[in-house]
Design a protein around this motif. Structure first.
Motif, PDB file in Angstrom:
ATOM      1  N   PRO A 236       0.808  -1.230   0.000  1.00 21.00           N
ATOM      2  CA  PRO A 236       0.000   0.000   0.000  1.00 21.00           C
ATOM      3  C   PRO A 236       0.835   1.272   0.000  1.00 21.00           C
ATOM      4  O   PRO A 236       0.494   2.247  -0.679  1.00 21.00           O
ATOM      5  CB  PRO A 236      -0.844  -0.128   1.282  1.00 21.00           C
ATOM      6  N   GLU A 237       1.945   1.258   0.750  1.00 20.40           N
ATOM      7  CA  GLU A 237       2.739   2.477   0.858  1.00 20.40           C
ATOM      8  C   GLU A 237       3.548   2.783  -0.394  1.00 20.40           C
ATOM      9  O   GLU A 237       4.201   3.830  -0.467  1.00 20.40           O
ATOM     10  CB  GLU A 237       3.653   2.416   2.084  1.00 20.40           C
ATOM     11  N   LEU A 238       3.508   1.913  -1.392  1.00 26.34           N
ATOM     12  CA  LEU A 238       4.163   2.209  -2.665  1.00 26.34           C
ATOM     13  C   LEU A 238       3.604   3.498  -3.267  1.00 26.34           C
ATOM     14  O   LEU A 238       4.300   4.211  -3.993  1.00 26.34           O
ATOM     15  CB  LEU A 238       3.970   1.044  -3.636  1.00 26.34           C
ATOM     16  N   ALA A 239       2.357   3.796  -2.932  1.00 24.57           N
ATOM     17  CA  ALA A 239       1.710   5.006  -3.452  1.00 24.57           C
ATOM     18  C   ALA A 239       2.416   6.277  -3.018  1.00 24.57           C
ATOM     19  O   ALA A 239       2.245   7.326  -3.661  1.00 24.57           O
ATOM     20  CB  ALA A 239       0.249   5.051  -2.993  1.00 24.57           C
TER      21      ALA A 239
ATOM     22  N   LEU B 247      -0.971  12.436   3.236  1.00 29.40           N
ATOM     23  CA  LEU B 247      -0.638  11.203   2.522  1.00 29.40           C
ATOM     24  C   LEU B 247      -1.501  11.038   1.279  1.00 29.40           C
ATOM     25  O   LEU B 247      -1.019  10.638   0.208  1.00 29.40           O
ATOM     26  CB  LEU B 247      -0.796   9.995   3.444  1.00 29.40           C
ATOM     27  N   ALA B 248      -2.786  11.335   1.406  1.00 32.56           N
ATOM     28  CA  ALA B 248      -3.686  11.201   0.261  1.00 32.56           C
ATOM     29  C   ALA B 248      -3.302  12.157  -0.859  1.00 32.56           C
ATOM     30  O   ALA B 248      -3.314  11.798  -2.047  1.00 32.56           O
ATOM     31  CB  ALA B 248      -5.135  11.455   0.702  1.00 32.56           C
ATOM     32  N   GLU B 249      -2.941  13.373  -0.491  1.00 33.24           N
ATOM     33  CA  GLU B 249      -2.512  14.358  -1.483  1.00 33.24           C
ATOM     34  C   GLU B 249      -1.248  13.885  -2.199  1.00 33.24           C
ATOM     35  O   GLU B 249      -1.121  14.009  -3.429  1.00 33.24           O
ATOM     36  CB  GLU B 249      -2.256  15.694  -0.795  1.00 33.24           C
ATOM     37  N   LEU B 250      -0.320  13.324  -1.432  1.00 29.48           N
ATOM     38  CA  LEU B 250       0.918  12.809  -2.013  1.00 29.48           C
ATOM     39  C   LEU B 250       0.628  11.660  -2.976  1.00 29.48           C
ATOM     40  O   LEU B 250       1.167  11.620  -4.090  1.00 29.48           O
ATOM     41  CB  LEU B 250       1.853  12.356  -0.896  1.00 29.48           C
ATOM     42  N   ALA B 251      -0.219  10.732  -2.565  1.00 33.15           N
ATOM     43  CA  ALA B 251      -0.544   9.595  -3.424  1.00 33.15           C
ATOM     44  C   ALA B 251      -1.212  10.051  -4.714  1.00 33.15           C
ATOM     45  O   ALA B 251      -0.912   9.541  -5.805  1.00 33.15           O
ATOM     46  CB  ALA B 251      -1.451   8.616  -2.672  1.00 33.15           C
TER      47      ALA B 251
ATOM     48  N   ARG C  37      -0.887  12.944  -6.204  1.00 31.02           N
ATOM     49  CA  ARG C  37       0.093  13.631  -7.046  1.00 31.02           C
ATOM     50  C   ARG C  37       1.029  12.625  -7.734  1.00 31.02           C
ATOM     51  O   ARG C  37       1.369  12.774  -8.906  1.00 31.02           O
ATOM     52  CB  ARG C  37       0.881  14.628  -6.197  1.00 31.02           C
ATOM     53  N   ASN C  38       1.429  11.607  -7.007  1.00 26.50           N
ATOM     54  CA  ASN C  38       2.257  10.568  -7.613  1.00 26.50           C
ATOM     55  C   ASN C  38       1.511   9.850  -8.733  1.00 26.50           C
ATOM     56  O   ASN C  38       2.071   9.567  -9.796  1.00 26.50           O
ATOM     57  CB  ASN C  38       2.698   9.551  -6.548  1.00 26.50           C
ATOM     58  N   ARG C  39       0.256   9.547  -8.489  1.00 29.47           N
ATOM     59  CA  ARG C  39      -0.547   8.844  -9.489  1.00 29.47           C
ATOM     60  C   ARG C  39      -0.700   9.686 -10.747  1.00 29.47           C
ATOM     61  O   ARG C  39      -0.620   9.177 -11.872  1.00 29.47           O
ATOM     62  CB  ARG C  39      -1.915   8.515  -8.895  1.00 29.47           C
ATOM     63  N   ALA C  40      -0.892  10.977 -10.577  1.00 26.73           N
ATOM     64  CA  ALA C  40      -1.121  11.864 -11.720  1.00 26.73           C
ATOM     65  C   ALA C  40       0.117  12.015 -12.595  1.00 26.73           C
ATOM     66  O   ALA C  40       0.013  12.308 -13.793  1.00 26.73           O
ATOM     67  CB  ALA C  40      -1.579  13.236 -11.229  1.00 26.73           C
ATOM     68  N   SER C  41       1.306  11.820 -12.009  1.00 27.72           N
ATOM     69  CA  SER C  41       2.533  12.045 -12.779  1.00 27.72           C
ATOM     70  C   SER C  41       3.244  10.740 -13.153  1.00 27.72           C
ATOM     71  O   SER C  41       4.368  10.770 -13.651  1.00 27.72           O
ATOM     72  CB  SER C  41       3.483  12.946 -12.000  1.00 27.72           C
TER      73      SER C  41
END
Length: 480
Positions: free
Chosen positions: A305-308, A456-460, A462-466
């Protein structure tokens, strides 16, 4: 095995650290709120686990925090205080991870014309997983000048993150890091690191014996502690590695590389050597557990899960160019499994010998995610035979003592910095209760559970979007 840990950092050495020329990925908004935070808090009716020696649990305390410091553990509450309900909750010192690698910006320049020339890492994105898991101090064991910039962003309040101690890595041969192959060069490398502002020296595997001994001696003269690997040059002559002032072995693996039988008797012999020399150990159990998993299959990594919360470029590398999984074999898997078992034996032997052990993770190794991995490490230390109190000591008072910052952090006492973790359940019953975080004080700033989850949700997101911008295979495939 550890050479592969430096894949991303070797790129920095090859292509050079640069200032970003492209827009940096949007930072979280939370760090900008620090200046507007109240300066006066009271955690009311909380059970305090001070981690002092001796240090009985203080029941139903009122912990007063003012201007980033712990003012009192039994203070009066005045109307202007911001009250935090501690009823039924447990307060522990902020956790310390003694072995971390944080990524820093690098440039691929004209070598990859189809890709952005710079890869940038937002400091808040790197630090958010640490603070969300109650980690308020980290030790970067392969720091560079960009690491100083990351620390400065936190000190200035531009980023909400842990306190950071920085180690300069010194290697030998043609290995990664700053290199020294003579005693004279080793001493000069230590002097340079001291002048540049590093607090620690990390010893690495390719050092020859003469240089290794000189580095430790020079570091001691300059007031720098040494931590790191046992160089390969000591194969078959481990006792010679334990010279005065060798401060800490950075992995249990450094002992297992010297093992022949992987027996309890060998583990006890290694523990005696460390005890006689006053050398501590950071076992980094979780790193080898992850390595063994990946040698077998990448399925657990893909489901992690934390891979996000990992930068998309590093996600791509871990999943498509995984050094532990590539060219694996049943023999390799069996060997890693043997190391995992032996590391548990080592922890038990070192405990029996009275060798201090501190919690570290080797964050940056594939599958070892900042903050989350320290929670894993604590659980593994308990599983290996430490009591919950001993495990908590390994991540609070003991590392603060070794680092020489125990007057500021590591215990809950009046006058110390307000680096604190508020828990729903008692970690002295089960160390896994350190995961039940209801809020964190980091650098005196209060972050409640809802805020940590939002970060954490914001970080995930942003990572997903890029993700599409960062394909490790495409980037590295263009480098000849």
């Amino acid at each position: 095995m550890k050479t592969s840990f430096f894949s991303i950092f070797v790129l920095v050495a090859i292509f050079g650290v640069v200032k970003p020329r492209l827009p940096v990925r949007s930072p979280t908004a939370y760090s900008s709120q620090q200046a507007s935070q109240p300066a006066y808090f009271v955690i009311k009716n909380v059970n305090v686990i001070p981690m002092t020696s001796p240090g009985a649990v203080i029941i139903q305390a009122s912990v007063v925090i003012r201007n980033g410091y712990i003012e009192s553990l039994n203070g009066a509450v005045t109307p202007e205080a911001v009250l935090i309900d501690g009823n039924g909750k447990w307060l522990i010192p902020g956790l310390i991870d003694m072995h971390v690698h944080t990524p820093t910006d690098f440039s691929l320049g004209p070598l990859v014309p189809t890709q952005p020339p710079d890869v940038t890492f937002n400091t808040q994105d790197i630090m958010t997983p640490f603070i969300a898991n109650g980690v308020t101090t980290i030790v970067n064991l392969n720091a560079n000048m960009d690491s100083f910039s990351q620390r400065k962003e936190i000190q200035k309040g531009q980023v909400t993150g842990p306190r950071i101690a920085l180690a300069a890595l010194i290697n030998g041969g043609q290995g990664a890091g700053r290199r020294a192959n003579t005693a004279q060069a080793g001493r000069q490398a230590v002097r340079d690191a001291k002048a540049e502002g590093y607090e620690l020296i990390k010893l690495y595997s390719q050092l020859n014996i003469e240089t290794y001994v000189a580095i430790i001696d020079e570091a001691n003269k300059l007031g720098l502690k040494t931590v790191g690997h046992i160089p390969d040059a000591f194969g078959g002559k481990l006792r010679q590695a334990f010279v005065p002032h060798f401060g800490m072995v950075a992995h249990a693996e450094e002992f297992s590389k010297q093992a022949n039988e992987f027996s309890d008797q060998e583990a006890r012999r290694f523990a005696r050597l460390a005890k006689e020399n006053g050398t501590w150990l950071s076992p980094t159990l979780t790193a080898m557990v992850r390595i063994a998993e990946q040698a077998r299959s990448l399925d657990n990594l893909k489901r992690l899960p934390e891979l996000a919360y990992i930068h998309p470029l590093l996600q791509s590398k871990w999943l498509t160019a995984n050094n532990y999984n590539q060219n694996t074999s049943p023999e390799r898997v069996a060997y890693f499994d043997k190391l995992v078992r032996f590391h548990g034996q080592l922890v038990r032997a070192f405990k029996q010998a009275g060798v201090p052990m501190v919690a570290g993770t080797d964050t940056g190794v594939s599958g070892v995610v900042g903050g989350f991995s320290l929670q894993d490490e604590l659980a593994l230390l308990q599983q290996a035979g430490l009591t919950p109190e001993e495990v908590l000591l390994s991540a609070t008072r003991l590392p603060a003592t070794w680092l020489g910052i125990n007057a500021q952090v590591g215990t809950i006492e009046a006058g110390k910095w307000a680096d604190l973790v508020l828990l729903e359940a008692n970690p002295l019953d089960d160390i896994k209760n350190t995961r039940t975080i209801t809020g964190v004080f980091v650098n005196g700033h209060w972050l409640a559970k809802a805020q940590l989850r939002a970060m954490l949700a914001e970080l995930a997101n942003r990572n997903r979007a890029s993700t599409d911008q960062f394909d490790w295979r495409k980037i590295m495939g263009n480098i000849k």
